[in-house]
Design an enzyme around this catalytic site. Structure first.
Site, PDB file in Angstrom:
ATOM      1  N   ASP A   9       0.782  -1.455   0.108  1.00  0.00           N
ATOM      2  CA  ASP A   9       0.083  -0.020  -0.108  1.00  0.00           C
ATOM      3  C   ASP A   9       0.912   1.333  -0.064  1.00  0.00           C
ATOM      4  O   ASP A   9       1.847   1.134   0.377  1.00  0.00           O
ATOM      5  CB  ASP A   9      -0.965  -0.074   1.054  1.00  0.00           C
ATOM      6  CG  ASP A   9      -2.106  -0.792   1.274  1.00  0.00           C
ATOM      7  OD1 ASP A   9      -2.103  -1.834   0.050  1.00  0.00           O
ATOM      8  OD2 ASP A   9      -3.210  -0.833   1.876  1.00  0.00           O
ATOM      9  N   ASP A  10       0.106   2.435  -0.376  1.00  0.00           N
ATOM     10  CA  ASP A  10       0.706   3.802  -0.308  1.00  0.00           C
ATOM     11  C   ASP A  10       1.811   4.083  -1.132  1.00  0.00           C
ATOM     12  O   ASP A  10       2.429   5.093  -0.908  1.00  0.00           O
ATOM     13  CB  ASP A  10       1.268   3.847   1.022  1.00  0.00           C
ATOM     14  CG  ASP A  10       0.153   3.777   2.189  1.00  0.00           C
ATOM     15  OD1 ASP A  10      -1.046   3.989   1.944  1.00  0.00           O
ATOM     16  OD2 ASP A  10       0.410   3.481   3.349  1.00  0.00           O
TER      17      ASP A  10
END
Length: 283
Positions: A9-10
Site C-alpha cells: 500500500d501507499d
C-alpha cells in the site's frame, strides 16, 4: 491450491516509500501495489513504473477520502474549511453511517477523478482498495462500487480478516480497528458479490499493521488457507521527513527487510504457495 497476492500500500506517499516498494517488486516478492492518486510523490512513483520491469504487477487505485487534499474542488462534505480531507478519524465518522445523496455524489466524483488520474497516466488499474479502508464504509461503498463499474474495474479489496476472538497479542486500539474493518469487509463481500465485483478469497494484514516481522511471515506461509489470499503490506525506506501520514517510520523498513529475507521465499516454496497478482483473479 494456495495462492498469495502480496500487495504493498501507499505507493506515491513519499519517495522513500516508493523506493522500498520498488525494491520489493524487483525482488519478486511484492506482486501488487496500491497507488495514492493524491500522494505527494505520485509523479515519482509513475516515473518509476514507466522505467519498466513491472509488467506482471497489478496496480490498484488506493482511493483516498481521508488525508491530504482532494482532487475535486468545492467539496463541502468530504473536506473541511481548509480544503483538506477530514483526517482518518473524521472521515471514518462521516462515512460510518448511511450516505445521503450529496455525500455519495461527492464520493463518486472524487473517486472518478482519482481513478481517472491514474488511467490518464497510463496505469492499467486492475482493482480498487482504500486508504485506511474508506472504500468499504457504508456511505462510500455504493458510490465506489458504481464508479468502479463505470470504469470497467471489476476487482476490489475486501478487508474481512478473521481476527482472533481473544485478540492475540494485539494492542487494544489495533484490535478494535481490526475488528471494525473486518466487520465492514464481511458486509462488503456480500454486497460486492451481488454487484459482480471480484476479490481474493481471503485477506490478511489488519492485525499485522506496524508489527509484521520475519517470523510472522514464515508462519503465515505455512498456514495459508486454500484459495487466493491478499496480504496487505506497508514496506518502505524511512524518509528524511514524513510528507504524508504518521505511519511512515522504522516499522516500514523492518517490514521491507522481513519481506526481502530469503527465509520468507523459502517458506513459501516449502508450503507450495504460488505468488500471483490481482490480474489472476477473475471478475
Amino acid at each position: 491450491m494456495r495462492r498469495l497476492i502480496v500487495n504493498a500500500d501507499d505507493l506515491g506517499a513519499d519517495q522513500a516509500r516508493n523506493e522500498g516498494i520498488f525494491e520489493a517488486i524487483r525482488a519478486g516478492i511484492v506482486t501488487s501495489a496500491s497507488l495514492l492518486p493524491n500522494g505527494p510523490a505520485l509523479d515519482h512513483a509513475l516515473e518509476g513504473i514507466r522505467s519498466g520491469g513491472f509488467q506482471q504487477v497489478s496496480f490498484a487505485a488506493h482511493l483516498n477520502l481521508s488525508e491530504g487534499r482532494p482532487l475535486a474542488e468545492g467539496l463541502t462534505r468530504l473536506a473541511g474549511p481548509d480544503g483538506k480531507f477530514l483526517g482518518k478519524a473524521g472521515a471514518h465518522r462521516l462515512l460510518g453511517g448511511a450516505g445521503d445523496a450529496s455525500l455519495e455524489a461527492e464520493i463518486a466524483g472524487e473517486a472518478a477523478l482519482q481513478i481517472g488520474k491514474l488511467l490518464d497516466a497510463g496505469i492499467a488499474v486492475t482493482h480498487i482498495d482504500g486508504h485506511q479502508h474508506v472504500h468499504v464504509f457504508p456511505a462510500a461503498l455504493p458510490a465506489v462500487t458504481e464508479t468502479a463499474k463505470a470504469f470497467g474495474i471489476a476487482r476490489m479489496r475486501i478487508p474481512d480478516e478473521a481476527v482472533p476472538p481473544d485478540g492475540g497479542a494485539l494492542e487494544e486500539n489495533l484490535l478494535e480497528e481490526s475488528r471494525r474493518f473486518a466487520s465492514l469487509g464481511r458486509e462488503a463481500r456480500r454486497r460486492l458479490a451481488a454487484a459482480g465485483i471480484a476479490s481474493s478469497d481471503h485477506f490478511l494484514g489488519l492485525a499485522l499493521k506496524g508489527r509484521l516481522d520475519l517470523e510472522q511471515l514464515v508462519e503465515l506461509a505455512g498456514t495459508l488457507p486454500e484459495g487466493t489470499t491478499e496480504l496487505m503490506v506497508h514496506p518502505g525506506r524511512v524518509p528524511a521527513r514524513d510528507a504524508f501520514s504518521a505511519f511512515s517510520s522504522a516499522d516500514r523498513e523492518r517490514e521491507l527487510e522481513a519481506l526481502l529475507h530469503p527465509r520468507f521465499r523459502l517458506a513459501l516454496q516449502a508450503a507450495g504457495v504460488i505468488l500471483v497478482s490481482f490480474r489472476e483473479i477473475g471478475p
